[in-house]
Design a protein around this motif. Structure first.
Motif, PDB file in Angstrom:
ATOM      1  N   VAL A  48     -12.409  12.485   9.589  1.00  0.00           N
ATOM      2  CA  VAL A  48     -12.660  13.909   9.343  1.00  0.00           C
ATOM      3  C   VAL A  48     -13.483  13.922   8.058  1.00  0.00           C
ATOM      4  CG1 VAL A  48     -11.689  16.216   9.162  1.00  0.00           C
ATOM      5  CG2 VAL A  48     -10.369  14.403  10.276  1.00  0.00           C
ATOM      6  N   GLY A  49     -14.787  13.745   8.247  1.00  0.00           N
ATOM      7  CA  GLY A  49     -15.671  13.560   7.095  1.00  0.00           C
ATOM      8  C   GLY A  49     -15.996  14.884   6.430  1.00  0.00           C
ATOM      9  N   ASP A  50     -16.340  14.785   5.144  1.00  0.00           N
ATOM     10  CA  ASP A  50     -16.803  16.015   4.499  1.00  0.00           C
ATOM     11  C   ASP A  50     -18.237  16.335   4.939  1.00  0.00           C
ATOM     12  OD1 ASP A  50     -18.067  14.027   3.092  1.00  0.00           O
ATOM     13  OD2 ASP A  50     -17.463  14.748   1.103  1.00  0.00           O
ATOM     14  N   SER A  51     -18.818  15.484   5.806  1.00  0.00           N
ATOM     15  CA  SER A  51     -20.059  15.843   6.503  1.00  0.00           C
ATOM     16  C   SER A  51     -19.849  17.130   7.300  1.00  0.00           C
ATOM     17  CB  SER A  51     -20.525  14.711   7.427  1.00  0.00           C
ATOM     18  OG  SER A  51     -19.469  14.268   8.251  1.00  0.00           O
ATOM     19  N   LEU A  52     -18.585  17.485   7.531  1.00  0.00           N
ATOM     20  CA  LEU A  52     -18.189  18.803   8.019  1.00  0.00           C
ATOM     21  C   LEU A  52     -19.061  19.907   7.410  1.00  0.00           C
ATOM     22  CD1 LEU A  52     -15.911  20.917   8.964  1.00  0.00           C
ATOM     23  CD2 LEU A  52     -14.857  20.432   6.759  1.00  0.00           C
ATOM     24  N   ALA A  88      -8.988  11.129   6.628  1.00  0.00           N
ATOM     25  CA  ALA A  88      -9.570  12.404   6.168  1.00  0.00           C
ATOM     26  C   ALA A  88     -10.219  12.203   4.801  1.00  0.00           C
ATOM     27  CB  ALA A  88      -8.491  13.481   6.081  1.00  0.00           C
ATOM     28  N   ASP A  89     -11.385  12.825   4.627  1.00  0.00           N
ATOM     29  CA  ASP A  89     -12.131  12.708   3.369  1.00  0.00           C
ATOM     30  C   ASP A  89     -11.551  13.588   2.272  1.00  0.00           C
ATOM     31  OD1 ASP A  89     -14.235  10.912   3.186  1.00  0.00           O
ATOM     32  OD2 ASP A  89     -15.672  12.248   4.155  1.00  0.00           O
ATOM     33  N   LEU A  90     -11.469  13.040   1.073  1.00  0.00           N
ATOM     34  CA  LEU A  90     -11.238  13.870  -0.111  1.00  0.00           C
ATOM     35  C   LEU A  90     -12.595  14.454  -0.511  1.00  0.00           C
ATOM     36  CD1 LEU A  90      -8.812  11.745  -2.322  1.00  0.00           C
ATOM     37  CD2 LEU A  90      -8.382  14.039  -1.438  1.00  0.00           C
ATOM     38  N   ILE A 118      -6.643   8.357   3.909  1.00  0.00           N
ATOM     39  CA  ILE A 118      -7.673   9.193   3.289  1.00  0.00           C
ATOM     40  C   ILE A 118      -8.851   8.315   2.873  1.00  0.00           C
ATOM     41  CG2 ILE A 118      -5.948  10.878   2.483  1.00  0.00           C
ATOM     42  CD1 ILE A 118      -7.789   8.854  -0.087  1.00  0.00           C
ATOM     43  N   LYS A 119     -10.013   8.950   2.679  1.00  0.00           N
ATOM     44  CA  LYS A 119     -11.194   8.233   2.188  1.00  0.00           C
ATOM     45  C   LYS A 119     -11.729   8.955   0.968  1.00  0.00           C
ATOM     46  CE  LYS A 119     -15.418   8.402   4.334  1.00  0.00           C
ATOM     47  NZ  LYS A 119     -16.278   8.920   3.257  1.00  0.00           N
ATOM     48  N   LEU A 120     -12.247   8.174   0.032  1.00  0.00           N
ATOM     49  CA  LEU A 120     -12.954   8.764  -1.098  1.00  0.00           C
ATOM     50  C   LEU A 120     -14.169   7.907  -1.420  1.00  0.00           C
ATOM     51  CD1 LEU A 120     -12.057   6.758  -3.545  1.00  0.00           C
ATOM     52  CD2 LEU A 120     -10.120   8.284  -3.744  1.00  0.00           C
TER      53      LEU A 120
HETATM   54  O1  KIV Z   1     -18.422  12.502   5.671  1.00  0.00           O
HETATM   55  C1  KIV Z   1     -18.845  11.624   6.444  1.00  0.00           C
HETATM   56  O2  KIV Z   1     -19.175  11.881   7.604  1.00  0.00           O
HETATM   57  C2  KIV Z   1     -18.956  10.272   5.938  1.00  0.00           C
HETATM   58  C3  KIV Z   1     -19.723   9.291   6.799  1.00  0.00           C
HETATM   59  C4  KIV Z   1     -21.162   9.379   6.460  1.00  0.00           C
HETATM   60  C5  KIV Z   1     -19.185   7.910   6.658  1.00  0.00           C
HETATM   61  O3  KIV Z   1     -18.504   9.980   4.886  1.00  0.00           O
END
Ligand code: KIV
Length: 291
Positions: A48-52, A88-90, A118-120
């Motif tokens: 669930v990237g912050d590319s959202l 999920a992205d922070l 989570i990812k950061l």
């Molecule tokens: O938010 C995102 O979609 C990402 C990808 C580019 C890895 O971080």
């Protein structure tokens, strides 16, 4: 997989065990139907990237995305994700301020959002936040190379790590992220041979996007992969479908059929019993007022 049940959740140990054995396939998703499709297709991970911010919310960058946005979309994804592991992205400025802020917001993505990890973004500069989040029992995915939250500082969406010094700095970042306790790391927009060196040096899986074929896994942004985002397509993205075109054609056909009376057909509606209809017609179409 750790369990024989093919519906069992893919865990962090499962993903670690895939390094060198099997490629990890990850795609971004921001909603329930896409999560279900990725799960049914047998992919290992959703981001669930912050590319959202760019793909779904129409911003120019990921910078404006908030914790509230991430929680809302993470919850929707979790409802559709049975087996697939969800990271999920922070978002920007939800972890940079302090370790305490990072742990608190990572905890919200896990507890309220239901994420599996989570990812950061960042390397040595966020090692302390990664270590603090991991110490709280939350699995972390790192993200180095091109880090879109820093696009302003980086001067645009550019390939990173081309010079010797820049490549060495990215290797140092990768090692710092692993040492801090991350269980996987995204490598974005770096030369393929640099990604190979990093992949061979780390014991955690590397997941590449614009980082060549030697990574332990690959991730693509679904708007690029599905042809849903047409503002620009990064050189490293491959389009596997042209859904914007398909959606536009479907909307156009719907409009044509409504306008010329071909939709709806009998099959799209409901009948009424003839006795009821006769009575209604007698009461309302006879010209007499109902009695
Ligand atoms: O938010 C995102 O979609 C990402 C990808 C580019 C890895 O971080």
């Amino acid at each position: 997989m750790s369990a024989n049940d093919e519906h069992a959740k893919i865990t962090v140990p499962d993903l670690l065990a895939m390094k060198g054995e099997q490629k990890i396939v990850m795609v971004t998703a921001y909603d329930y139907p896409t999560a279900r499709a990725a799960d049914a297709a047998g992919l290992e991970m959703i981001l669930v990237g912050d590319s959202l911010g760019m793909i779904v919310l129409g911003y120019d960058s990921t910078v404006p995305v908030t914790m509230a946005d991430m929680l809302h979309h993470t919850k929707a994804v979790m409802r559709g994700a049975e087996r697939i592991h969800v990271t999920a992205d922070l978002p920007f400025m939800s972890y940079q301020v302090s370790d305490a802020q990072a742990v608190e917001n990572a905890g919200r993505l896990m507890k309220a959002g239901g994420a599996d990890s989570i990812k950061l973004e960042g390397g040595e500069n966020v090692a302390s936040q990664i270590a603090a989040i991991v110490a709280a029992g939350i699995p972390v995915v790192g993200h180095i190379g091109l880090t879109p939250q820093s696009v302003s500082a980086l001067g645009g969406h550019r390939v990173q790590g081309r010079s010797l010094d820049a490549a060495r700095a990215i290797i140092a970042d990768a090692e710092a992220v692993e040492k801090a306790g991350a269980f996987a790391i995204v490598l974005e927009a770096i030369p393929r041979k640099l990604a190979e060196i990093i992949t061979n040096r780390l014991s955690i899986p590397t997941i590449g996007i614009g980082a060549g074929p030697f990574c332990d896994g690959q991730v693509l942004v679904n708007g690029d992969l599905l042809g849903l985002f047409d503002r620009f397509t990064p050189r490293f993205a491959k389009r596997y479908a042209e859904l914007s075109t398909t959606i536009g054609a479907a909307f156009g056909q719907f409009a044509d059929e409504v306008r010329d009376g071909r939709f709806p057909e009998d099959a799209h509606g409901f009948a009424i019993q003839s006795a009821v209809l006769r009575q209604l017609e007698a009461e309302y179409l006879s010209g007499d007022e109902p009695g």
